[in-house]
Design an enzyme around this catalytic site. Structure first.
Site, PDB file in Angstrom:
ATOM      1  N   SER A 147       0.848  -1.200   0.000  1.00  0.00           N
ATOM      2  CA  SER A 147       0.000   0.000   0.000  1.00  0.00           C
ATOM      3  C   SER A 147       0.879   1.244   0.000  1.00  0.00           C
ATOM      4  O   SER A 147       2.077   1.172   0.301  1.00  0.00           O
ATOM      5  CB  SER A 147      -0.849  -0.013   1.275  1.00  0.00           C
ATOM      6  OG  SER A 147      -1.449   1.236   1.536  1.00  0.00           O
ATOM      7  N   TYR A 160      -3.800  -0.121   9.811  1.00  0.00           N
ATOM      8  CA  TYR A 160      -3.555  -0.487   8.408  1.00  0.00           C
ATOM      9  C   TYR A 160      -2.099  -0.162   8.023  1.00  0.00           C
ATOM     10  O   TYR A 160      -1.416  -0.977   7.399  1.00  0.00           O
ATOM     11  CB  TYR A 160      -4.543   0.288   7.536  1.00  0.00           C
ATOM     12  CG  TYR A 160      -4.547  -0.066   6.063  1.00  0.00           C
ATOM     13  CD1 TYR A 160      -5.188  -1.216   5.608  1.00  0.00           C
ATOM     14  CD2 TYR A 160      -3.941   0.764   5.119  1.00  0.00           C
ATOM     15  CE1 TYR A 160      -5.219  -1.527   4.254  1.00  0.00           C
ATOM     16  CE2 TYR A 160      -3.973   0.462   3.769  1.00  0.00           C
ATOM     17  CZ  TYR A 160      -4.617  -0.691   3.343  1.00  0.00           C
ATOM     18  OH  TYR A 160      -4.636  -0.984   1.996  1.00  0.00           O
TER      19      TYR A 160
HETATM   20  P1  NAP Z   1     -11.866  -4.934  -1.285  1.00  0.00           P
HETATM   21  O1  NAP Z   1     -12.571  -4.417  -2.481  1.00  0.00           O
HETATM   22  O2  NAP Z   1     -12.418  -4.620   0.058  1.00  0.00           O
HETATM   23  O3  NAP Z   1     -11.632  -6.539  -1.409  1.00  0.00           O
HETATM   24  C1  NAP Z   1     -10.989  -7.221  -0.366  1.00  0.00           C
HETATM   25  C2  NAP Z   1     -11.048  -8.709  -0.618  1.00  0.00           C
HETATM   26  O4  NAP Z   1     -10.434  -9.388   0.473  1.00  0.00           O
HETATM   27  C3  NAP Z   1     -12.454  -9.237  -0.734  1.00  0.00           C
HETATM   28  O5  NAP Z   1     -12.501 -10.174  -1.790  1.00  0.00           O
HETATM   29  C4  NAP Z   1     -12.703  -9.935   0.605  1.00  0.00           C
HETATM   30  O6  NAP Z   1     -13.613 -10.974   0.417  1.00  0.00           O
HETATM   31  C5  NAP Z   1     -11.299 -10.429   0.941  1.00  0.00           C
HETATM   32  N1  NAP Z   1     -11.055 -10.660   2.355  1.00  0.00           N
HETATM   33  C6  NAP Z   1     -11.068  -9.767   3.370  1.00  0.00           C
HETATM   34  N2  NAP Z   1     -10.763 -10.357   4.538  1.00  0.00           N
HETATM   35  C7  NAP Z   1     -10.518 -11.666   4.259  1.00  0.00           C
HETATM   36  C8  NAP Z   1     -10.134 -12.787   5.039  1.00  0.00           C
HETATM   37  N3  NAP Z   1      -9.953 -12.686   6.360  1.00  0.00           N
HETATM   38  N4  NAP Z   1      -9.950 -13.975   4.422  1.00  0.00           N
HETATM   39  C9  NAP Z   1     -10.154 -14.087   3.094  1.00  0.00           C
HETATM   40  N5  NAP Z   1     -10.516 -13.060   2.293  1.00  0.00           N
HETATM   41  C10 NAP Z   1     -10.711 -11.872   2.877  1.00  0.00           C
HETATM   42  O7  NAP Z   1     -10.382  -4.391  -1.287  1.00  0.00           O
HETATM   43  P2  NAP Z   1      -9.441  -3.972  -2.496  1.00  0.00           P
HETATM   44  O8  NAP Z   1      -9.473  -2.498  -2.578  1.00  0.00           O
HETATM   45  O9  NAP Z   1      -9.687  -4.805  -3.696  1.00  0.00           O
HETATM   46  O10 NAP Z   1      -8.050  -4.352  -1.824  1.00  0.00           O
HETATM   47  C11 NAP Z   1      -7.376  -5.573  -2.048  1.00  0.00           C
HETATM   48  C12 NAP Z   1      -6.012  -5.469  -1.383  1.00  0.00           C
HETATM   49  O11 NAP Z   1      -5.315  -4.355  -1.903  1.00  0.00           O
HETATM   50  C13 NAP Z   1      -6.084  -5.266   0.130  1.00  0.00           C
HETATM   51  O12 NAP Z   1      -5.004  -5.927   0.751  1.00  0.00           O
HETATM   52  C14 NAP Z   1      -5.920  -3.758   0.265  1.00  0.00           C
HETATM   53  O13 NAP Z   1      -5.420  -3.382   1.505  1.00  0.00           O
HETATM   54  C15 NAP Z   1      -4.919  -3.490  -0.840  1.00  0.00           C
HETATM   55  N6  NAP Z   1      -4.898  -2.122  -1.332  1.00  0.00           N
HETATM   56  C16 NAP Z   1      -6.014  -1.491  -1.776  1.00  0.00           C
HETATM   57  C17 NAP Z   1      -5.906  -0.204  -2.290  1.00  0.00           C
HETATM   58  C18 NAP Z   1      -7.064   0.584  -2.802  1.00  0.00           C
HETATM   59  O14 NAP Z   1      -6.911   1.793  -3.012  1.00  0.00           O
HETATM   60  N7  NAP Z   1      -8.208   0.000  -3.042  1.00  0.00           N
HETATM   61  C19 NAP Z   1      -4.661   0.405  -2.344  1.00  0.00           C
HETATM   62  C20 NAP Z   1      -3.548  -0.274  -1.851  1.00  0.00           C
HETATM   63  C21 NAP Z   1      -3.667  -1.541  -1.363  1.00  0.00           C
HETATM   64  P3  NAP Z   1     -14.699 -11.427   1.509  1.00  0.00           P
HETATM   65  O15 NAP Z   1     -15.211 -10.181   2.149  1.00  0.00           O
HETATM   66  O16 NAP Z   1     -15.693 -12.231   0.780  1.00  0.00           O
HETATM   67  O17 NAP Z   1     -13.932 -12.287   2.434  1.00  0.00           O
HETATM   68  C1  GCO Z   2      -7.026   5.238   3.050  1.00  0.00           C
HETATM   69  C2  GCO Z   2      -7.060   4.241   1.945  1.00  0.00           C
HETATM   70  C3  GCO Z   2      -5.700   3.648   1.663  1.00  0.00           C
HETATM   71  C4  GCO Z   2      -5.730   2.880   0.376  1.00  0.00           C
HETATM   72  C5  GCO Z   2      -4.479   2.276  -0.094  1.00  0.00           C
HETATM   73  C6  GCO Z   2      -3.440   3.264  -0.490  1.00  0.00           C
HETATM   74  O1  GCO Z   2      -7.975   5.290   3.810  1.00  0.00           O
HETATM   75  O2  GCO Z   2      -6.063   6.021   3.108  1.00  0.00           O
HETATM   76  O3  GCO Z   2      -8.037   3.286   2.075  1.00  0.00           O
HETATM   77  O4  GCO Z   2      -5.068   3.178   2.728  1.00  0.00           O
HETATM   78  O5  GCO Z   2      -6.739   1.937   0.339  1.00  0.00           O
HETATM   79  O6  GCO Z   2      -3.997   1.231   0.689  1.00  0.00           O
HETATM   80  O7  GCO Z   2      -2.393   2.642  -1.142  1.00  0.00           O
END
Ligand code: NAP
Ligand code: GCO
Length: 266
Positions: A147, A160
């Site tokens: 992240s 986080y």
């Molecule tokens: P999301 O839309 O909330 O999807 C998260 C996924 O993780 C869902 O499929 C959820 O499925 C699954 N999950 C959560 N807890 C779990 C558990 N204990 N066991 C198994 N599956 C679990 O999130 P996203 O934005 O796609 O993010 C995916 C990853 O990228 C995360 O690690 C997040 O921190 C990271 N990330 C996101 C962003 C962003 O801007 N969106 C940026 C940087 C990093 P269920 O709820 O069905 O279990």
């Molecule tokens: C926030 C966001 C982030 C992003 C992501 C950034 O509240 O600042 O949710 O943490 O999801 O991980 O890379």
């Protein structure tokens, strides 16, 4: 060297945790497009059924299971099942994650622990489960979804940031400990990506205007926009493929330039 062939994932088995929707789904779609057999997990039957239909609509025959990444017994069982039915896992994408946006002094230790448990202990449990098979097979790729918060802090995301900073170091440690076994462990650090996780930060205001955080992020991103899950597809294929065999312990930030930019003068 056949350069295009070095990006091919034909014959590889990939497990994408939390691959039911969001970033995990797009990464799985990319790995499938490059030839990999896709396995994913999530926590509910409802999400599993919906995801299987979504994969099918994309022409992908994915194998979905219910398993919580924080439950070591469930993860070990999943990995053993995949090994028996499809073969040893070649690629693990530690994508499952949650966020809780709560000011630190108002956050319970229980909430803090839950975030760390899913976002940091989960990747440890999953990596621990696949590494022995990778060692036996003589190769393996682990991609940890980090992240901006692996590098930066901001209000309300202490748990986080602690977890994602830890995940960066777990990435380097897996590289250090298992590089010799021809396992490459790298991270992808997505910038701000439009998914359900960030939907509250993009909600329209009562007067119809854009959320202040939405405006803030767009102004902080040299690309001038939010990222999409599709922006992570190429980087994921690269880190999952032979094309990155000498890349290890690296975090590839896919952030439209956020980390390079000091920001606009107000
Ligand atoms: P999301 O839309 O909330 O999807 C998260 C996924 O993780 C869902 O499929 C959820 O499925 C699954 N999950 C959560 N807890 C779990 C558990 N204990 N066991 C198994 N599956 C679990 O999130 P996203 O934005 O796609 O993010 C995916 C990853 O990228 C995360 O690690 C997040 O921190 C990271 N990330 C996101 C962003 C962003 O801007 N969106 C940026 C940087 C990093 P269920 O709820 O069905 O279990
Ligand atoms: C926030 C966001 C982030 C992003 C992501 C950034 O509240 O600042 O949710 O943490 O999801 O991980 O890379």
């Amino acid at each position: 060297m056949d350069i295009m062939n070095s990006f091919s994932l034909k014959g590889k088995v990939a497990l994408v945790t939390g691959g039911a929707y969001g970033i995990g789904f797009a990464i799985a779609e990319a790995l499938a497009g490059a030839g990999a057999e896709i396995v994913f997990n999530c926590r509910s039957q409802k999400n599993l059924d919906q995801a299987l239909a979504d994969y099918e609509a994309k022409g992908i025959k994915a194998h979905g299971y219910i398993a919580d990444v924080t439950d070591e017994a469930q993860v070990q069982e999943l990995v053993a099942k995949v090994a028996a039915e499809l073969g040893t896992i070649d690629i693990l994408v530690n994508n499952a994650g949650i966020i809780k946006r709560i000011p630190m002094t108002e956050m319970s230790a229980e909430d803090f622990r839950q975030v760390v448990d899913i976002d940091l202990v989960g990747p440890f449990i999953c990596a621990k489960a696949v590494i022995p098979g990778m060692i036996e097979k003589g190769h393996g790729k682990i991609i940890n979804i980090c992240s901006m918060m692996s590098e930066l802090g901001r209000e309300t995301v202490s748990a986080y940031a602690a977890a994602k900073g830890g995940l960066k170091m777990l990435t380097r440690n897996i590289c250090s400990e298992y590089g010799e076994a021809n396992i490459q462990c790298n991270g992808i650090g997505p910038g701000y990506i439009a998914t359900p996780q960030t939907a509250p930060l993009r909600e329209r205001q009562a007067d119809g205007s854009r959320h202040p955080f939405d405006q803030f992020i767009v102004s902080k991103t040299p690309a001038g926009r939010w990222g999409t899950p599709e922006d992570l597809m190429g980087p994921a294929v690269f880190l999952a493929s032979d094309a990155s065999d000498f890349v290890n312990g690296h975090i590839l930030y896919v952030d439209g330039g956020i980390l390079a930019y000091i920001g606009k003068q107000p």
